[in-house]
Motif scaffolding. Structure first.
Motif, mmCIF file in Angstrom:
data_model
loop_
_atom_site.group_PDB
_atom_site.id
_atom_site.type_symbol
_atom_site.label_atom_id
_atom_site.label_comp_id
_atom_site.label_asym_id
_atom_site.label_seq_id
_atom_site.Cartn_x
_atom_site.Cartn_y
_atom_site.Cartn_z
ATOM 1 N N ALA A 192 -1.782 2.954 -0.198
ATOM 2 C CA ALA A 192 -2.152 4.157 -0.955
ATOM 3 C C ALA A 192 -3.075 5.054 -0.127
ATOM 4 O O ALA A 192 -2.911 6.284 -0.111
ATOM 5 N N PHE A 193 -4.027 4.448 0.579
ATOM 6 C CA PHE A 193 -4.924 5.230 1.432
ATOM 7 C C PHE A 193 -4.150 5.931 2.544
ATOM 8 O O PHE A 193 -4.364 7.119 2.819
ATOM 9 N N LEU A 194 -3.238 5.212 3.194
ATOM 10 C CA LEU A 194 -2.461 5.811 4.285
ATOM 11 C C LEU A 194 -1.587 6.952 3.781
ATOM 12 O O LEU A 194 -1.489 8.008 4.436
ATOM 13 N N LEU A 195 -0.978 6.808 2.613
ATOM 14 C CA LEU A 195 -0.163 7.876 2.038
ATOM 15 C C LEU A 195 -1.024 9.090 1.669
ATOM 16 O O LEU A 195 -0.641 10.232 1.931
ATOM 17 N N ARG A 196 -2.192 8.842 1.083
ATOM 18 C CA ARG A 196 -3.110 9.927 0.713
ATOM 19 C C ARG A 196 -3.574 10.665 1.971
ATOM 20 O O ARG A 196 -3.628 11.895 2.002
ATOM 21 N N ARG A 197 -3.858 9.929 3.042
ATOM 22 C CA ARG A 197 -4.320 10.545 4.283
ATOM 23 C C ARG A 197 -3.214 11.406 4.905
ATOM 24 O O ARG A 197 -3.485 12.443 5.496
#
Length: 172
Positions: A163-168
């Motif tokens: 989720a963090f990688l997608l948000r970034r």
């Protein structure tokens, strides 16, 4: 005419950021006296000063863990671990000994019991196949806040990391 600064154009290698935009960390290792080391992080440059000291550099926005341990005649004098985000030129930052110009301190652990606990959290994240330097900065802040009040931090798992990688990716 190609100058010295343009040598990367000829070699085909990517040029490294100029030294004045890098965050520099001075490391010292005198066995059982002063032990400053990097637990994780991607160094982009290294300068060896002598056999006990070196300076490593990190690119802006990279995250690294800086561990400091010192002792004296009576035992351990300092145990500290900081997880830091390297800042860009002109960006506000917190000062930190041996780190120039400073950085965005995401987590700070003082005293060996807390330092050891953070090292265990880092090991657990890496055991899940996640590189600690790629972990969400918000997670490191969460760990810091929970340890500060004596609570157990939530684990950082693959789903949270994804989720963090997608948000970034969508929010630069």
């Amino acid at each position: 005419m190609i100058g010295v600064a343009d040598t990367s154009l000829r070699s085909g290698l990517p040029s490294s950021p100029a030294a004045d935009v890098l965050t520099q960390v001075e490391l010292t290792w005198i066995e059982k006296k002063i032990e400053f080391w990097i637990r994780f992080g991607r160094e982009v440059a290294e300068q060896i000063i002598d056999r006990r000291r070196r300076v490593v550099s990190f690119a802006p926005d990279s995250v690294f863990a800086f561990v400091r341990w010192t002792s004296n005649d009576f035992g351990t004098a300092l145990s500290r671990l900081d997880i830091v985000r390297a800042v860009s030129v002109g960006e506000p930052c917190q000062t930190l000994p041996f780190v120039r110009p400073g950085g965005d301190i995401l987590l700070r652990a003082d005293g060996w019991p807390k330092v050891e606990r953070v090292l265990q959290f880092i090991d657990a994240i890496e055991a899940r196949g996640i590189d600690a330097m790629d972990v969400s900065p918000e997670h490191w802040r969460h760990v810091h806040n929970r340890l500060t009040v004596g609570e157990t931090p939530r684990a950082y798992g693959a789903q949270q990391h994804r989720a963090f990688l997608l948000r970034r990716r969508i929010m630069p």
